[in-house]
Design a protein around this motif. Structure first.
Motif, short mmCIF file in Angstrom:
data_model
loop_
_atom_site.label_atom_id
_atom_site.label_comp_id
_atom_site.label_asym_id
_atom_site.label_seq_id
_atom_site.Cartn_x
_atom_site.Cartn_y
_atom_site.Cartn_z
N VAL A 1 -7.69 -16.78 -0.64
CA VAL A 1 -8.00 -15.41 -0.22
C VAL A 1 -8.55 -14.64 -1.41
CG1 VAL A 1 -7.04 -13.27 0.73
CG2 VAL A 1 -6.15 -15.48 1.49
N SER A 2 -9.57 -13.86 -1.15
CA SER A 2 -10.18 -13.00 -2.17
C SER A 2 -9.11 -12.16 -2.86
CB SER A 2 -11.20 -12.09 -1.49
OG SER A 2 -11.44 -10.93 -2.25
N THR A 3 -9.16 -12.13 -4.20
CA THR A 3 -8.18 -11.32 -4.94
C THR A 3 -8.37 -9.83 -4.63
OG1 THR A 3 -9.65 -11.35 -6.87
CG2 THR A 3 -7.86 -12.98 -6.80
N SER A 4 -9.61 -9.41 -4.37
CA SER A 4 -9.85 -8.01 -4.00
C SER A 4 -9.18 -7.68 -2.67
CB SER A 4 -11.34 -7.73 -3.91
OG SER A 4 -11.95 -7.90 -5.16
N ALA A 5 -9.30 -8.58 -1.71
CA ALA A 5 -8.65 -8.36 -0.41
C ALA A 5 -7.14 -8.29 -0.57
CB ALA A 5 -9.04 -9.46 0.57
N LEU A 6 -6.60 -9.18 -1.37
CA LEU A 6 -5.14 -9.16 -1.62
C LEU A 6 -4.73 -7.86 -2.31
CD1 LEU A 6 -4.56 -12.83 -2.81
CD2 LEU A 6 -3.76 -11.81 -0.66
#
Length: 132
Positions: free
Chosen positions: A101-106
């Motif tokens: 999962v994208s770190t930005s999304a997390l």
């Protein structure tokens, strides 16, 4: 509560369409209003992003919660997540267990829900909604 649900447009993907349908129905069964952008855009016959993005932005700002049904190919949904994050709309991110999962999304998500299958996702969301 108004819930903005983010999912990659199904475009013939029956599993993705079922995921969106089940999740939207679950929130509606709990008495919440759901906005599913791709469905609304299709129903209104809008194809120009200069027309549908203002609608999307307005609906996000009016929402009390955003649920992102994450998958690696989700692009526009991450733009929507950024709008919600900037507007202070709480974000729940649902992703398949083990998916990268994208770190930005997390970083934008208040809650991350990992699941193996649709039944498990529905159960976890149901439990969370009972506690809202």
């Amino acid at each position: 509560m108004k819930v903005f649900v983010v999912v990659k447009v199904p475009r013939g993907q029956a599993e993705r369409a079922e995921l969106a349908q089940v999740v939207c129905q679950l929130f509606q069964n709990h008495g919440h209003e759901v906005f599913l952008a791709y469905r609304e855009i299709e129903q209104r016959g809008i194809s120009d992003p200069r027309q549908f993005m203002p609608l999307v932005r307005d609906q996000i700002r009016r929402s009390d919660l955003m649920l992102i049904l994450y998958e690696a190919e989700l692009r526009g949904g991450l733009i929507e997540a950024g709008i919600a994050y900037a507007a202070g709309v709480p974000i729940w991110l649902a992703c398949r267990r083990g998916e990268r999962v994208s770190t930005s999304a997390l970083g934008c998500a208040e809650i991350v829900v990992e699941y193996n299958d649709l039944a498990e996702l529905a159960q976890q969301l149901h439990q969370r909604l009972c506690n809202v």
